[in-house]
Design an enzyme around this catalytic site. Structure first.
Site, PDB file in Angstrom:
ATOM      1  N   GLU A  24       9.855  -0.050   9.691  1.00  0.00           N
ATOM      2  CA  GLU A  24      10.152   0.121   8.258  1.00  0.00           C
ATOM      3  C   GLU A  24       8.853  -0.115   7.470  1.00  0.00           C
ATOM      4  O   GLU A  24       8.572   0.571   6.490  1.00  0.00           O
ATOM      5  CB  GLU A  24      11.223  -0.887   7.833  1.00  0.00           C
ATOM      6  CG  GLU A  24      11.564  -0.801   6.353  1.00  0.00           C
ATOM      7  CD  GLU A  24      12.779  -1.635   5.981  1.00  0.00           C
ATOM      8  OE1 GLU A  24      13.675  -1.834   6.818  1.00  0.00           O
ATOM      9  OE2 GLU A  24      12.813  -2.088   4.819  1.00  0.00           O
ATOM     10  N   SER A  84      11.659  -7.121   6.562  1.00  0.00           N
ATOM     11  CA  SER A  84      12.083  -6.545   7.852  1.00  0.00           C
ATOM     12  C   SER A  84      11.010  -5.609   8.380  1.00  0.00           C
ATOM     13  O   SER A  84      10.563  -4.709   7.670  1.00  0.00           O
ATOM     14  CB  SER A  84      13.382  -5.769   7.676  1.00  0.00           C
ATOM     15  OG  SER A  84      14.408  -6.666   7.341  1.00  0.00           O
ATOM     16  N   ARG A 114      16.211   4.096   3.771  1.00  0.00           N
ATOM     17  CA  ARG A 114      14.787   3.719   3.641  1.00  0.00           C
ATOM     18  C   ARG A 114      13.859   4.932   3.661  1.00  0.00           C
ATOM     19  O   ARG A 114      12.745   4.870   4.184  1.00  0.00           O
ATOM     20  CB  ARG A 114      14.356   2.720   4.734  1.00  0.00           C
ATOM     21  CG  ARG A 114      15.125   1.440   4.731  1.00  0.00           C
ATOM     22  CD  ARG A 114      14.902   0.600   3.467  1.00  0.00           C
ATOM     23  NE  ARG A 114      15.819  -0.532   3.480  1.00  0.00           N
ATOM     24  CZ  ARG A 114      17.029  -0.519   2.898  1.00  0.00           C
ATOM     25  NH1 ARG A 114      17.438   0.537   2.188  1.00  0.00           N
ATOM     26  NH2 ARG A 114      17.817  -1.551   2.964  1.00  0.00           N
TER      27      ARG A 114
HETATM   28  C1  FAD Z   1      10.530 -11.084   1.768  1.00  0.00           C
HETATM   29  C2  FAD Z   1      10.771  -9.592   1.676  1.00  0.00           C
HETATM   30  C3  FAD Z   1      12.072  -9.118   1.630  1.00  0.00           C
HETATM   31  C4  FAD Z   1      12.319  -7.730   1.548  1.00  0.00           C
HETATM   32  N1  FAD Z   1      13.624  -7.302   1.479  1.00  0.00           N
HETATM   33  C5  FAD Z   1      13.866  -5.981   1.381  1.00  0.00           C
HETATM   34  C6  FAD Z   1      15.219  -5.506   1.279  1.00  0.00           C
HETATM   35  O1  FAD Z   1      16.188  -6.271   1.256  1.00  0.00           O
HETATM   36  N2  FAD Z   1      15.410  -4.168   1.174  1.00  0.00           N
HETATM   37  C7  FAD Z   1      14.370  -3.283   1.174  1.00  0.00           C
HETATM   38  O2  FAD Z   1      14.627  -2.076   1.058  1.00  0.00           O
HETATM   39  N3  FAD Z   1      13.096  -3.698   1.267  1.00  0.00           N
HETATM   40  C8  FAD Z   1      12.817  -5.016   1.376  1.00  0.00           C
HETATM   41  N4  FAD Z   1      11.509  -5.451   1.470  1.00  0.00           N
HETATM   42  C9  FAD Z   1      10.414  -4.471   1.562  1.00  0.00           C
HETATM   43  C10 FAD Z   1       9.742  -4.101   0.210  1.00  0.00           C
HETATM   44  O3  FAD Z   1       9.878  -5.126  -0.727  1.00  0.00           O
HETATM   45  C11 FAD Z   1      10.303  -2.796  -0.354  1.00  0.00           C
HETATM   46  O4  FAD Z   1      10.131  -1.761   0.581  1.00  0.00           O
HETATM   47  C12 FAD Z   1       9.650  -2.427  -1.695  1.00  0.00           C
HETATM   48  O5  FAD Z   1      10.451  -1.453  -2.312  1.00  0.00           O
HETATM   49  C13 FAD Z   1       8.226  -1.899  -1.552  1.00  0.00           C
HETATM   50  O6  FAD Z   1       7.679  -1.716  -2.860  1.00  0.00           O
HETATM   51  P1  FAD Z   1       6.134  -1.958  -3.159  1.00  0.00           P
HETATM   52  O7  FAD Z   1       5.898  -1.658  -4.593  1.00  0.00           O
HETATM   53  O8  FAD Z   1       5.719  -3.289  -2.685  1.00  0.00           O
HETATM   54  O9  FAD Z   1       5.479  -0.821  -2.259  1.00  0.00           O
HETATM   55  P2  FAD Z   1       4.099  -0.922  -1.473  1.00  0.00           P
HETATM   56  O10 FAD Z   1       4.265  -1.819  -0.304  1.00  0.00           O
HETATM   57  O11 FAD Z   1       2.989  -1.187  -2.395  1.00  0.00           O
HETATM   58  O12 FAD Z   1       3.967   0.585  -0.959  1.00  0.00           O
HETATM   59  C14 FAD Z   1       4.885   1.104  -0.008  1.00  0.00           C
HETATM   60  C15 FAD Z   1       4.699   2.639   0.024  1.00  0.00           C
HETATM   61  O13 FAD Z   1       5.120   3.168  -1.238  1.00  0.00           O
HETATM   62  C16 FAD Z   1       4.055   3.893  -1.848  1.00  0.00           C
HETATM   63  N5  FAD Z   1       4.136   3.653  -3.303  1.00  0.00           N
HETATM   64  C17 FAD Z   1       4.126   2.472  -3.971  1.00  0.00           C
HETATM   65  N6  FAD Z   1       4.259   2.680  -5.295  1.00  0.00           N
HETATM   66  C18 FAD Z   1       4.342   4.012  -5.459  1.00  0.00           C
HETATM   67  C19 FAD Z   1       4.486   4.879  -6.614  1.00  0.00           C
HETATM   68  N7  FAD Z   1       4.573   4.410  -7.871  1.00  0.00           N
HETATM   69  N8  FAD Z   1       4.523   6.212  -6.402  1.00  0.00           N
HETATM   70  C20 FAD Z   1       4.432   6.729  -5.157  1.00  0.00           C
HETATM   71  N9  FAD Z   1       4.290   5.979  -4.047  1.00  0.00           N
HETATM   72  C21 FAD Z   1       4.261   4.635  -4.202  1.00  0.00           C
HETATM   73  C22 FAD Z   1       2.778   3.365  -1.216  1.00  0.00           C
HETATM   74  O14 FAD Z   1       1.758   4.355  -1.243  1.00  0.00           O
HETATM   75  C23 FAD Z   1       3.246   3.057   0.204  1.00  0.00           C
HETATM   76  O15 FAD Z   1       3.229   4.222   1.003  1.00  0.00           O
HETATM   77  C24 FAD Z   1      11.233  -6.822   1.535  1.00  0.00           C
HETATM   78  C25 FAD Z   1       9.908  -7.307   1.576  1.00  0.00           C
HETATM   79  C26 FAD Z   1       9.678  -8.683   1.636  1.00  0.00           C
HETATM   80  C27 FAD Z   1       8.260  -9.180   1.650  1.00  0.00           C
END
Ligand code: FAD
Length: 311
Positions: free
Chosen positions: A299, A222, A170
């Site tokens: 996380e 999580s 992560r």
């Molecule tokens: C129901 C549920 C289940 C989940 N299951 C998992 C799982 O099994 N495994 C797992 O790893 N995660 C899981 N997650 C967490 C989440 O979905 C992941 O961490 C996902 O990859 C976050 O992506 P995001 O685009 O939503 O990032 P955001 O939440 O929008 O941003 C997270 C961080 O990334 C940065 N960021 C976003 N896009 C960019 C970009 N293009 N360039 C640079 N920085 C960027 C943001 O500035 C921020 O610091 C889950 C979440 C939910 C709600």
């Protein structure tokens, strides 16, 4: 086309509410928000903010964030597209980071390419997944990355090889930098399409049984990372197990509570505040520390300004 929002609100805050853009449905206002779907729109938005000297933070799908109730005193660029932008070149895929991660995982299966099943059903964008090295079942997207095109806040782009990104559990070197992930090149391997399809359906069913449906139940998945092993002989231990054993499921703070089927997932009921979630997480971590002497690490990432001593 990119879409900017900076309407004046009757509650006195002069920016769009970030609760509309996070899966927790929590978060106060920001100074203005521009949604960019393509690389060209992203470049224009970054340049435009640079010209007026405005700083910004980046959002993807908002699925790994807890945004404060006070919000963010900055502009927000949201790099997010409902239209997948993926090109296949042999066993390699080039994907724009605004693409949803599950769209990418699904595309790979349709193409008979193996290596991204671990991303099945994970919300958010490819960009967010790269930065936090998202994955499941002991595999993560970073394992497949050949290179990334990253843009800085002055709109300068450069290609970074995957092996320079220090992917870990992560985490990646891109965290806490001003690098925006624009696009990613991934190397996959040929697989059996029917087997991949079956496995994808199994994973989706497993996730539906274990996790809340984030489209209807506000959550960021999580809340804490699993526990790192102390030696190579051990496996990472689930934070949820320790939380369950410590009795965390009985805790409530305001409208925040642990999910009934998974103690490491916090869900926010209607009217929940960010400080409720944070306080609940503090109490959950304290229970585990008291019972097992183990420190849990978040996380979910915090964004915005928080009352003194809270975050
Ligand atoms: C129901 C549920 C289940 C989940 N299951 C998992 C799982 O099994 N495994 C797992 O790893 N995660 C899981 N997650 C967490 C989440 O979905 C992941 O961490 C996902 O990859 C976050 O992506 P995001 O685009 O939503 O990032 P955001 O939440 O929008 O941003 C997270 C961080 O990334 C940065 N960021 C976003 N896009 C960019 C970009 N293009 N360039 C640079 N920085 C960027 C943001 O500035 C921020 O610091 C889950 C979440 C939910 C709600």
């Amino acid at each position: 086309m990119s879409k900017s929002e900076s309407t004046w609100r009757p509650d006195g805050a002069n920016g769009p509410l970030l609760s509309l853009y996070t899966t927790f449905r929590i978060g106060g206002p920001c100074r203005g928000l521009t949604t960019c779907e393509t690389r060209a729109e992203l470049r224009r938005a970054v340049e435009a903010l640079g010209e007026v000297g405005e700083e910004f933070v980046l959002l993807g799908g908002g699925s790994n964030l807890l945004v404060s109730d006070a919000g963010v005193n900055q502009q927000v660029i949201r790099y997010f597209s409902e239209k997948p932008q993926i090109a296949r070149q042999g066993n390699e895929l080039v994907v724009q980071a605004a693409t949803r991660l599950d769209d990418l995982a699904s595309y790979a299966v349709q193409e008979g390419l193996d290596g991204l099943l671990c991303c099945t059903g994970i919300p958010g964008t490819v960009g967010g997944a790269i930065v936090g090295n998202a994955g499941a079942f002991g595999e993560q997207i970073g394992d497949r990355v050949l290179s990334v095109i990253a843009m800085d806040h002055h709109a300068n782009e450069r290609e970074i090889p995957g092996d320079e990104l220090a992917f870990g559990y992560r985490q990646s070197r891109l965290q806490n930098t001003d690098s925006i992930v624009v696009s990613v090149r991934l190397r996959l391997r040929l697989g059996d399409r029917d087997r991949l399809r079956t496995r994808r359906q199994e994973i989706l069913a497993l996730r539906a049984a274990k996790h809340p449906d984030w489209q209807h139940t506000p959550t960021a998945g999580s809340f804490f990372k699993n526990i790192e092993p102390t030696s190579k002989a051990e496996r990472r231990q689930a934070a949820g197990w320790f939380l369950e054993q410590a009795g965390a499921k009985a805790l409530r703070v305001g409208k925040a509570r642990p999910f009934e089927k998974h103690a490491n997932i916090i869900v926010a009921e209607r009217g929940c505040r960010a400080v409720d979630v944070l306080e609940l997480s503090r109490q959950m971590a304290a229970l585990v520390k008291e019972k097992f002497g183990i420190e849990l690490h978040r996380e979910v990432r915090l964004l915005g300004s928080w009352p003194a001593g809270v975050a």
